[in-house]
Design a protein around this motif. Structure first.
Motif, PDB file in Angstrom:
ATOM      1  N   GLY A 140       0.751  -1.241  -0.013  1.00  0.00           N
ATOM      2  CA  GLY A 140       0.140   0.152  -0.086  1.00  0.00           C
ATOM      3  C   GLY A 140       0.980   1.132  -0.040  1.00  0.00           C
ATOM      4  O   GLY A 140       2.118   1.377   0.466  1.00  0.00           O
ATOM      5  N   ASP A 141       0.388   2.243  -0.795  1.00  0.00           N
ATOM      6  CA  ASP A 141       1.220   3.593  -0.776  1.00  0.00           C
ATOM      7  C   ASP A 141       0.925   4.332   0.434  1.00  0.00           C
ATOM      8  O   ASP A 141       0.204   3.990   1.532  1.00  0.00           O
ATOM      9  CB  ASP A 141       0.964   4.268  -2.094  1.00  0.00           C
ATOM     10  CG  ASP A 141      -0.721   4.736  -2.094  1.00  0.00           C
ATOM     11  OD1 ASP A 141      -1.492   4.646  -1.141  1.00  0.00           O
ATOM     12  OD2 ASP A 141      -1.068   4.977  -3.170  1.00  0.00           O
ATOM     13  N   SER A 194      -2.862   5.540  -5.133  1.00  0.00           N
ATOM     14  CA  SER A 194      -2.742   4.655  -6.229  1.00  0.00           C
ATOM     15  C   SER A 194      -3.157   3.134  -5.948  1.00  0.00           C
ATOM     16  O   SER A 194      -3.275   2.337  -6.753  1.00  0.00           O
ATOM     17  CB  SER A 194      -1.560   4.580  -6.707  1.00  0.00           C
ATOM     18  OG  SER A 194      -0.538   4.292  -5.822  1.00  0.00           O
ATOM     19  N   THR A 195      -3.414   2.947  -4.445  1.00  0.00           N
ATOM     20  CA  THR A 195      -3.725   1.801  -3.893  1.00  0.00           C
ATOM     21  C   THR A 195      -4.967   1.673  -3.027  1.00  0.00           C
ATOM     22  O   THR A 195      -4.982   1.233  -1.880  1.00  0.00           O
ATOM     23  CB  THR A 195      -2.608   1.006  -3.370  1.00  0.00           C
ATOM     24  OG1 THR A 195      -1.988   1.856  -2.308  1.00  0.00           O
ATOM     25  CG2 THR A 195      -1.492   0.672  -4.297  1.00  0.00           C
ATOM     26  N   ILE A 198      -6.092  -1.926  -1.668  1.00  0.00           N
ATOM     27  CA  ILE A 198      -5.616  -2.409  -0.613  1.00  0.00           C
ATOM     28  C   ILE A 198      -5.753  -1.814   0.723  1.00  0.00           C
ATOM     29  O   ILE A 198      -5.780  -2.476   1.871  1.00  0.00           O
ATOM     30  CB  ILE A 198      -3.725  -2.267  -1.009  1.00  0.00           C
ATOM     31  CG1 ILE A 198      -3.511  -3.094  -2.276  1.00  0.00           C
ATOM     32  CG2 ILE A 198      -2.982  -2.619   0.489  1.00  0.00           C
ATOM     33  CD1 ILE A 198      -1.962  -2.851  -2.764  1.00  0.00           C
TER      34      ILE A 198
END
Length: 258
Positions: A140-141, A194-195, A198
């Protein structure tokens, strides 16, 4: 009369000790070893049957097998406490090494039980940070980690409050999973980072009964079949409740996959 008083006092102490130890999250074989060690130090053998909700214990005098006592006690639904488990395990060696009286054992036991845990706010912060770290393990970001941190705080806070109100434990898990996942779903709805998927998946990981599952396997390996199966089934039920809460969020938000 002295032996009768001693076996009664020892039985009451060991039942309190056993229920506290099991409630703190120890596996069954360790509890049996600790209890048997204490009983043996005072000249007794201990036979016990431990289930998910209660314990049956029989103490038998080694010098006079006609002197025996059988008692039953409900287990305490305590929170997992690794520090208490360690202290109680160390306590089981006290009568072996120092030949202390039962009254002294009880005094040391009460002192350990009264030791304060972390505050609920410290637990809330540490669990949230830990779950955010899990999110990072799944790639995850930073935005996903922040989302999981906030979602975990809300979900764990809901769990604390509902538990204090004495709601059904499985219902608490469903509502906590729904609360945490619904908060994390904001990242999916607004495409934060972006994730976001997640973040949604990781938001409920703090509810996974890892200790319960490990104890279940260890109980089965050591031959405590009924306790191992009971803990295993309870773990499966808890995981199913997590899935229900997460699935409800996915249906509401319209997320088809994670």
């Amino acid at each position: 009369m002295q032996h009768t008083d001693q076996i009664q006092a020892l039985s009451e102490f060991l039942l309190e000790y056993a229920t506290t130890l099991m409630g703190a999250g120890v596996h069954t074989n360790r509890a049996v070893r600790n209890i048997s060690r204490i009983a043996s130090a005072y000249g007794y053998s201990a036979d016990m049957t431990i289930f998910q909700r209660n314990i049956t214990m029989s103490l038998i005098c080694k010098d006079d097998e006609t002197l025996r006592r059988t008692s039953v006690r409900k287990l305490k639904p305590l929170a997992f406490n690794l520090n208490l488990i360690q202290q109680l395990s160390e306590l089981s060696w006290l009568p072996v090494d120092n030949n202390v009286s039962i009254a002294e054992m009880e005094q040391a036991f009460r002192s350990m039980v009264r030791t304060k845990r972390f505050s609920r706010w410290t637990d809330l912060l540490l669990v949230s940070v830990g779950n955010a770290a899990f999110c990072r393990l799944f790639n995850g970001d930073l935005w996903a980690m922040l989302t999981v941190f906030a979602a975990t705080m809300l979900g764990f806070l809901a769990k604390q409050q509902l538990t204090r109100l004495k709601y059904n434990p499985l219902g608490v898990i469903i509502l906590s999973a729904f609360t945490a996942s619904m908060a994390a779903a904001c990242a999916v709805l607004f495409q934060i980072g972006s994730t976001p998927q997640i973040a949604l998946a990781a938001s409920v990981l703090f509810l996974v009964p890892g200790v319960q599952m490990i104890n279940s396997i260890m109980d089965l390996m050591h031959g405590h079949i009924l306790m191992g199966i009971s803990r295993g089934i309870h773990s499966i039920m808890m995981i199913a409740c997590i899935a229900i809460g997460l699935s409800a969020t996915m249906l509401i938000v319209g997320v088809n996959s994670l």
